[in-house]
Scaffold this motif. Structure first.
Motif, PDB file in Angstrom:
ATOM      1  N   LEU A   1       0.822  -1.209   0.000  1.00 42.34           N
ATOM      2  CA  LEU A   1       0.000   0.000   0.000  1.00 42.34           C
ATOM      3  C   LEU A   1       0.858   1.261   0.000  1.00 42.34           C
ATOM      4  N   LEU A   2       0.618   2.109  -0.988  1.00 50.84           N
ATOM      5  CA  LEU A   2       1.277   3.414  -1.063  1.00 50.84           C
ATOM      6  C   LEU A   2       0.255   4.498  -0.747  1.00 50.84           C
ATOM      7  N   ILE A   3       0.734   5.594  -0.153  1.00 52.33           N
ATOM      8  CA  ILE A   3      -0.151   6.725   0.100  1.00 52.33           C
ATOM      9  C   ILE A   3       0.297   7.924  -0.734  1.00 52.33           C
ATOM     10  N   HIS A   4      -0.676   8.618  -1.276  1.00 56.42           N
ATOM     11  CA  HIS A   4      -0.436   9.848  -2.043  1.00 56.42           C
ATOM     12  C   HIS A   4      -0.796  11.002  -1.122  1.00 56.42           C
ATOM     13  N   ARG A   5       0.200  11.768  -0.712  1.00 54.20           N
ATOM     14  CA  ARG A   5      -0.049  12.844   0.244  1.00 54.20           C
ATOM     15  C   ARG A   5      -0.493  14.125  -0.468  1.00 54.20           C
ATOM     16  N   THR A   6      -1.479  14.766   0.129  1.00 55.29           N
ATOM     17  CA  THR A   6      -2.088  15.954  -0.469  1.00 55.29           C
ATOM     18  C   THR A   6      -1.136  17.142  -0.472  1.00 55.29           C
TER      19      THR A   6
END
Length: 312
Positions: free
Chosen positions: A24-29
Motif C-alpha cells: 500500500l502506497l499513500i499519495h499525500r495531499t
C-alpha cells in the motif's frame, strides 16, 4: 550543538491478491508525493505502537506488525534528522473492508501495487530501500510470520521491603506504570494468548493487557522462578506448544528464566545460536523481546528478533 532527532514509525502494509503480493502506497495531499504510511512518535509511545496507530490514521486499516524491515534516516529542511522505523504489516481482508478511509487534507489517495511497481512510484530513495528489504522477505519465503514474545515482569517492590513470600511480591508504582505502558506495544504485534508465571509480579504485569484484550491469563509454574530455582521449570514444553500453535503469544516470566526461553526458541526452530540470544534475554524489567517465526515453516529458524523497553 546537535539538534535532537525526530523519531517516527510506519510500515509496508501488504496483502495477497490472485497469488500476488501487493503493498500500500499513500499519495499525500500537501507534499504531492507518494510514500509509505508513517508518522511521528507521540509522547510516551513506543515505536511499535506508533507504527500501528499511524498506519490506521493514514489508511483506515488496523494491522498487526510482522518483521521489522529497516530504519531510514534523512535530514529535514530544519536540519534535524528524522529516523523512521518500519515493519512489514499484513492487512487482512476484514481489516481492509472495515477501513473508513476517504481522501482528506493529508492523504489524497491510497494505491495497492506490486513491490516492484512501488519502486518506480515512490518519491524518495529512502522509501525504496525499505521496499527492497521487504522484497527480500518475499524472496526468502518468510513474509508471513507470527511472534512469540518473551516479557520480563515489570518492576516489583524490593525484596528487602517485602515481608511475605517472594512469589507474592507485588509491582511497585513504577512497575504498574510499566505494565500500562506495554499494553499498546504488545497489542501492536497482535498478541492473543497471554501465558504467565503465577508469581504476583508477573500476573500483575499482564493484567492490563488481558483487560484490554478481554482475555484470560494462563498461569503456568513451568516458567516460574520458584520452579527454575528448584530445577522443575520446563521452558521447552511451553515453547513447543507455542511454536506448534503458530499464533501470537506473550510469555511473562522472570530474569533467570529468560535465557531458557530464548534458548528453547532457538532449539525449537533450528536456529543457529549466537550472541543475539543473550542480548534478547538480558531484559530490564518491563521489557520484552519479539521473536518472529515463519507461519509456513517455523523450523526454518527465527526470522528476526527485536527488543522493546517501556519509557517509564
Amino acid at each position: 550543538m546537535t539538534e535532537t532527532a525526530i523519531y517516527a514509525a510506519g510500515g509496508v502494509v501488504w496483502r495477497i491478491v490472485d497469488e500476488k503480493v501487493l503493498i500500500l502506497l499513500i499519495h499525500r495531499t500537501k507534499y504531492r508525493d507518494v510514500t509509505l504510511p508513517k508518522g511521528k512518535v507521540d509522547p510516551g509511545e513506543m515505536l511499535a505502537e506508533t507504527a500501528v496507530r499511524e498506519i490506521h490514521e493514514e489508511t483506515g486499516i488496523r494491522v498487526s506488525l510482522g518483521v521489522t524491515i529497516g530504519v531510514s534516516r534523512y535530514r529535514l529542511p530544519s536540519k534535524r534528522t528524522k529516523i523512521v522505523h518500519y515493519w512489514a504489516a499484513e492487512a487482512s481482508e476484514a481489516a481492509i473492508r472495515a477501513s473508513a478511509f476517504v481522501p482528506n487534507k493529508e492523504i489524497a489517495a491510497l494505491e495497492w501495487v506490486t513491490p516492484k511497481k512501488a519502486l518506480k512510484r515512490l518519491s524518495y530513495p529512502v522509501d525504496s530501500e525499505i521496499v527492497e528489504n521487504f522484497l527480500r522477505l518475499i524472496d526468502e519465503g518468510v513474509l508471513r510470520t507470527f511472534p512469540i514474545i518473551a516479557l520480563r515482569h515489570a518492576k516489583a517492590v524490593a525484596r528487602e521491603d517485602w515481608k511475605g513470600k517472594d512469589a507474592a511480591r507485588p509491582l511497585s508504582s513504577r512497575g504498574r506504570r510499566q505494565a500500562s505502558a506495554i499494553v499498546g506495544p504488545l497489542q501492536a504485534f497482535g498478541v492473543k494468548r497471554i501465558i504467565s508465571s503465577p508469581a504476583t509480579r508477573c500476573v500483575d504485569t499482564v493484567q492490563p493487557l488481558a483487560a484490554a484484550l478481554g482475555r484470560e491469563i494462563e498461569r503456568t509454574k513451568l516458567i516460574s522462578q520458584d520452579a527454575w530455582e528448584e530445577g522443575r521449570s520446563d521452558a521447552r514444553r511451553v515453547i513447543g506448544e507455542r511454536v506448534r500453535a503458530r499464533k501470537a503469544a506473550v510469555l511473562c516470566t522472570h530474569g533467570p528464566v529468560l535465557p531458557d526461553i530464548l534458548s528453547e526458541l532457538a532449539l525449537a526452530t533450528g536456529t543457529l545460536r549466537g550472541s543475539y540470544l543473550g542480548s534478547a534475554s538480558a531484559l530490564e524489567t518491563g521489557a520484552f523481546s519479539v521473536a518472529h517465526l515463519s507461519v509456513d515453516n517455523p523450523g526454518s529458524g527465527i526470522v528476526a528478533i527485536e527488543t522493546h523497553e517501556p519509557k517509564v
